[in-house]
Design an enzyme around this catalytic site. Structure first.
Site, PDB file in Angstrom:
ATOM      1  N   ARG A 160       0.836  -1.122   0.008  1.00 37.82           N
ATOM      2  CA  ARG A 160      -0.038  -0.048  -0.013  1.00 37.82           C
ATOM      3  C   ARG A 160       0.819   1.199   0.079  1.00 37.82           C
ATOM      4  NH1 ARG A 160      -2.032  -3.688   3.779  1.00 37.82           N
ATOM      5  NH2 ARG A 160      -4.144  -4.250   3.409  1.00 37.82           N
ATOM      6  N   LYS A 184      -1.374  -3.496   8.031  1.00 34.55           N
ATOM      7  CA  LYS A 184      -2.563  -2.931   8.660  1.00 34.55           C
ATOM      8  C   LYS A 184      -2.769  -3.862  10.279  1.00 34.55           C
ATOM      9  CE  LYS A 184      -6.034  -1.208   5.377  1.00 34.55           C
ATOM     10  NZ  LYS A 184      -7.366  -1.332   4.904  1.00 34.55           N
ATOM     11  N   HIS A 252      -3.704   1.733  -5.209  1.00 31.63           N
ATOM     12  CA  HIS A 252      -4.196   0.706  -4.821  1.00 31.63           C
ATOM     13  C   HIS A 252      -4.247  -0.386  -6.162  1.00 31.63           C
ATOM     14  CE1 HIS A 252      -4.918  -0.950  -0.925  1.00 31.63           C
ATOM     15  NE2 HIS A 252      -6.067  -1.698  -1.601  1.00 31.63           N
ATOM     16  N   ARG A 255      -1.385  -2.674  -6.138  1.00 31.81           N
ATOM     17  CA  ARG A 255      -1.669  -3.926  -5.296  1.00 31.81           C
ATOM     18  C   ARG A 255      -2.615  -4.882  -6.067  1.00 31.81           C
ATOM     19  NH1 ARG A 255      -1.382  -4.944   0.199  1.00 31.81           N
ATOM     20  NH2 ARG A 255      -3.261  -6.203   1.162  1.00 31.81           N
ATOM     21  N   HIS A 278      -3.273 -10.601   3.943  1.00 34.23           N
ATOM     22  CA  HIS A 278      -4.860 -10.628   4.352  1.00 34.23           C
ATOM     23  C   HIS A 278      -5.006 -11.442   5.493  1.00 34.23           C
ATOM     24  CE1 HIS A 278      -6.024  -9.720  -0.170  1.00 34.23           C
ATOM     25  NE2 HIS A 278      -5.791  -8.844   0.536  1.00 34.23           N
ATOM     26  N   TYR A 287     -10.313 -11.661  -5.334  1.00 36.21           N
ATOM     27  CA  TYR A 287      -9.424 -11.605  -6.625  1.00 36.21           C
ATOM     28  C   TYR A 287     -10.096 -12.665  -7.510  1.00 36.21           C
ATOM     29  CZ  TYR A 287      -6.832  -8.315  -4.479  1.00 36.21           C
ATOM     30  OH  TYR A 287      -6.221  -6.935  -3.802  1.00 36.21           O
TER      31      TYR A 287
END
Length: 307
Positions: A160, A184, A252, A255, A278, A287
């Site tokens: 990111r 994150k 993004h 990504r 994730h 995806y």
């Protein structure tokens, strides 16, 4: 904060943001990336509702005023972006109420932002578009060398914009060709450094201004070099995309492009999830829209009548 004869309690917007930032540190233990994000959105709100160019009376804010602001955002931003802005606004309003700057808690006026992950299809760059993007920076210059390294890193490892801005020299393990990335949730992700990424980083670091007190990898090129912010990284992607004739390309999408490259190369969704860090498989399954063939191993045999 100052009070006038008519009871108006003015607070400078800069002071309000500083108070909010201190609260995010002491009350929320928020990361620097989160603080930058929330204070930026809080400042945008205050600039909009301010009664003057630099000050605001938070006590005069009303629920309809807050709701009108959020409604206007909803007409200009996608649901995921709106959700982030609404979260930042709720936290700021709750802080302003708890700190006595407002006598009413207006967080309820923000309202919920509904997003449907199943309906959100990630949009990646096709290979020819990615080639054009990577060819856009002028690598004869320091800025072009930096932009190229940044773009290769994001498109290959799926980082990111904020993660790229926060990357430090100490995060790169050259001996084992690995890089540590703070993602994150405060977690640290360790990723391998592909050959093209390593070469691009070396090329940039050899030309990067020295000496510098900053340990961040990517620095600005104008004036005294300072670490690049999330916004600065985003601007690099958008600027080079325009140069490449690709129109508006948000950071993004690189990504998403990294995820698509894994699947096209025969990788699994588990590998995509590991690359992007994730937390759940559900996030990675967004995806699945890229390549239906890669979904076949997940499909259960159709029951045959009579068996």
């Amino acid at each position: 904060m100052s009070t006038t004869d008519d009871g108006t309690r003015w607070i400078m917007i800069d002071d309000a943001i500083k108070d909010f930032d201190r609260y995010l540190i002491t009350g929320k233990n928020a990361s620097e990336m989160t603080r930058q994000c929330y204070t930026r959105h809080a400042r945008a709100f205050l600039n909009t509702v301010a009664q003057s160019a630099a000050a605001v009376d938070l006590e005069q804010l009303s629920g309809p005023q807050v709701r009108s602001y959020v409604t206007d955002l909803g007409e200009r931003y996608a649901p995921q972006s709106l959700k982030l802005k609404a979260t930042a606004l709720r936290i700021f309003l709750r802080f302003a109420w708890m700190s006595g700057q407002m006598s009413s808690d207006l967080t309820g006026a923000v309202g919920p932002v509904i997003t449907h992950r199943s309906g959100k299809i990630p949009k990646a760059l096709h290979l020819d578009e990615l080639v054009r993007l990577l060819a856009a920076p002028d690598r004869r210059t320091l800025g072009g060398t930096r932009d190229y390294a940044l773009l290769v890193l994001m498109s290959r490892l799926g980082l990111r914009a904020g993660e790229v801005g926060g990357l430090r020299l100490d995060d790169i393990d050259w001996a084992h060709a690995k890089v540590r990335v703070r993602v994150k949730g405060g977690n640290v992700l360790e990723l391998p450094i592909p050959g093209d990424v390593g070469s691009a980083l070396v090329e940039y670091l050899q030309r990067r201004p020295t000496p510098t007190p900053h340990r961040e990898v990517f620095l600005t090129n104008y004036g005294a070099p300072v670490p690049m912010t999330r916004g600065a990284v985003t601007q690099v992607v958008e600027r080079n995309a325009r140069t490449a004739g690709l129109g508006m390309v948000h950071a993004h999408r690189l990504r998403h492009s990294a995820a698509r490259a894994v699947l096209v190369g025969g990788g699994t969704f588990e590998e995509v999830g590991e690359l992007l860090g994730h937390a759940t498989r559900q996030v990675t399954m967004a995806y699945s829209s890229f390549d239906l063939a890669s979904m076949r191993p997940l499909a259960r045999p159709w029951p045959v009548r009579g068996q």
